[in-house]
Design a protein around this motif. Structure first.
Motif, short mmCIF file in Angstrom:
data_model
loop_
_atom_site.label_atom_id
_atom_site.label_comp_id
_atom_site.label_asym_id
_atom_site.label_seq_id
_atom_site.Cartn_x
_atom_site.Cartn_y
_atom_site.Cartn_z
N THR A 191 3.10 22.02 -0.60
CA THR A 191 2.24 21.20 -1.44
C THR A 191 1.64 20.09 -0.59
N LEU A 192 0.31 19.98 -0.63
CA LEU A 192 -0.41 18.96 0.13
C LEU A 192 -0.85 17.86 -0.84
N THR A 193 -0.51 16.59 -0.52
CA THR A 193 -0.80 15.47 -1.41
C THR A 193 -1.47 14.34 -0.64
N ASP A 194 -2.54 13.77 -1.22
CA ASP A 194 -3.19 12.61 -0.61
C ASP A 194 -2.28 11.40 -0.71
N LEU A 195 -2.33 10.57 0.31
CA LEU A 195 -1.53 9.35 0.35
C LEU A 195 -2.46 8.17 0.63
N THR A 196 -2.51 7.23 -0.29
CA THR A 196 -3.32 6.02 -0.13
C THR A 196 -2.40 4.81 -0.33
N LEU A 197 -2.44 3.93 0.66
CA LEU A 197 -1.56 2.76 0.61
C LEU A 197 -2.39 1.50 0.85
N SER A 198 -2.39 0.59 -0.13
CA SER A 198 -3.10 -0.69 0.00
C SER A 198 -2.22 -1.68 0.76
N MET A 199 -2.71 -2.12 1.91
CA MET A 199 -1.92 -3.00 2.76
C MET A 199 -2.11 -4.46 2.35
N PRO A 200 -1.07 -5.27 2.50
CA PRO A 200 -1.15 -6.70 2.16
C PRO A 200 -2.13 -7.44 3.08
N PRO A 201 -2.46 -8.67 2.73
CA PRO A 201 -3.34 -9.47 3.60
C PRO A 201 -2.73 -9.67 4.98
N CYS A 202 -3.55 -10.16 5.87
CA CYS A 202 -3.12 -10.21 7.26
C CYS A 202 -2.08 -11.31 7.52
N ASP A 203 -1.82 -12.21 6.55
CA ASP A 203 -0.74 -13.18 6.75
C ASP A 203 0.64 -12.53 6.69
N ALA A 204 0.67 -11.21 6.34
CA ALA A 204 1.95 -10.48 6.29
C ALA A 204 2.15 -9.62 7.53
N VAL A 205 1.34 -9.86 8.56
CA VAL A 205 1.47 -9.08 9.79
C VAL A 205 2.90 -9.20 10.32
N GLY A 206 3.46 -8.07 10.69
CA GLY A 206 4.83 -8.02 11.18
C GLY A 206 5.78 -7.43 10.16
N ASP A 207 5.39 -7.40 8.88
CA ASP A 207 6.23 -6.78 7.86
C ASP A 207 6.01 -5.26 7.84
N ILE A 208 6.83 -4.58 7.06
CA ILE A 208 6.76 -3.12 6.96
C ILE A 208 6.81 -2.73 5.50
N LEU A 209 5.92 -1.88 5.08
CA LEU A 209 5.98 -1.30 3.74
C LEU A 209 6.79 -0.01 3.81
#
Length: 274
Positions: free
Chosen positions: A241-259
């Protein structure tokens, strides 16, 4: 006296007749002979027999054209060879002598990754199979497509999960406890150094084990404040099964974090921001 006259008269008549016959004979003999014209006789054929050359095939064999000489393979011929290997893997081998260093795209059952040929135009890469038919295509830089297939017999007892992305929309695949057995559990595919990289990570485990893969996305200056686009592939019971993945990333003040995305089998859920 009377009888005597009769005899004389008869003799005279006979003499006249003889004389007349002699005269006719003499005139005929003295005249030149004339040949009667021979009428022309048309000779018509009763049957027409065509004349033709006949060849006894048994006695006179027909010369045959000589077999053409074998043609040498072009010096720049592109070749794709596949081999099924243990662990439900497909070894993809490419040889393109005139395409050294070029970018190529490998496609199989929804999986798509970009690799680079070496200086001699060669590439050998193991590809986790997602389809028992083992169909693989290779897109070359000029649009040429190479195709081949190899059956993959030992796919039924496995489960596979993959995440794939393009360029800087990078993801990472992680799991919990290790996998029992000798399977190539985590495979990283794609060359990040080529133009427009297409990469993937694939995790494989026995169908008898319960494992939940986790996808992570690092918040970097290149990914913050925008959507990351990717795809996931899930192989279960021989079906992918092939599924699209779309992830909205936080603003750039969260650089260094991981979702972290868990519960990907079957749902994709945003778990946390670390």
């Amino acid at each position: 006296m009377t009888n005597k006259r009769s005899l004389i008269r008869a003799a005279s008549v006979l003499a006249v007749a003889l004389a007349a016959g002699h005269l006719v004979q003499t005139m005929t003999a003295g005249s030149p002979s004339r040949a009667e014209p021979t009428p022309a006789i048309a000779v018509l054929p009763t049957a027409v027999t065509p004349v033709q050359a006949s060849i006894d095939a048994a006695a006179t064999p027909i010369p045959q054209k000589p077999d053409p000489l074998p043609q040498a393979a072009p010096a720049c011929a592109d070749r794709l060879t596949l081999a099924a290997t243990p662990g439900a893997m497909i070894t993809v081998m490419i040889h393109s002598p005139c395409r050294g260093g070029e970018r190529v795209v490998l496609r199989h059952a929804g999986l798509a990754v970009a690799e680079a040929l070496d200086a001699d135009g060669r590439l050998a890469v193991p590809l986790p199979a997602f389809d028992a038919g083992g169909k693989v295509s290779v897109l070359l830089s000029d649009g040429t497509v190479l195709r081949d297939a190899v059956p993959v017999p030992d796919l039924g007892g496995l489960r596979r999960f993959a995440v794939q992305w393009v360029a800087e929309d990078a993801f990472q695949l992680h799991v919990g406890p290790g996998v029992v057995g000798n399977l190539p559990a985590l495979a990283s595919l794609g060359d990040p150094s080529v133009d427009l990289p297409m990469q993937a990570q694939v995790y494989t485990w026995p169908a008898s084990q319960r494992i939940s893969p986790v996808v992570e996305a690092a918040i970097t200056p290149a990914t913050c404040g925008r959507d990351l686009l990717g795809e996931t592939l899930l192989l279960t019971e021989g079906t992918t099964t092939l599924t699209d993945l779309t992830l909205s990333m936080p603003p750039c003040d969260a650089v260094g974090d991981i979702l972290v995305l868990n519960n990907l089998v079957p749902d994709v859920t945003l778990a946390a921001v670390n």
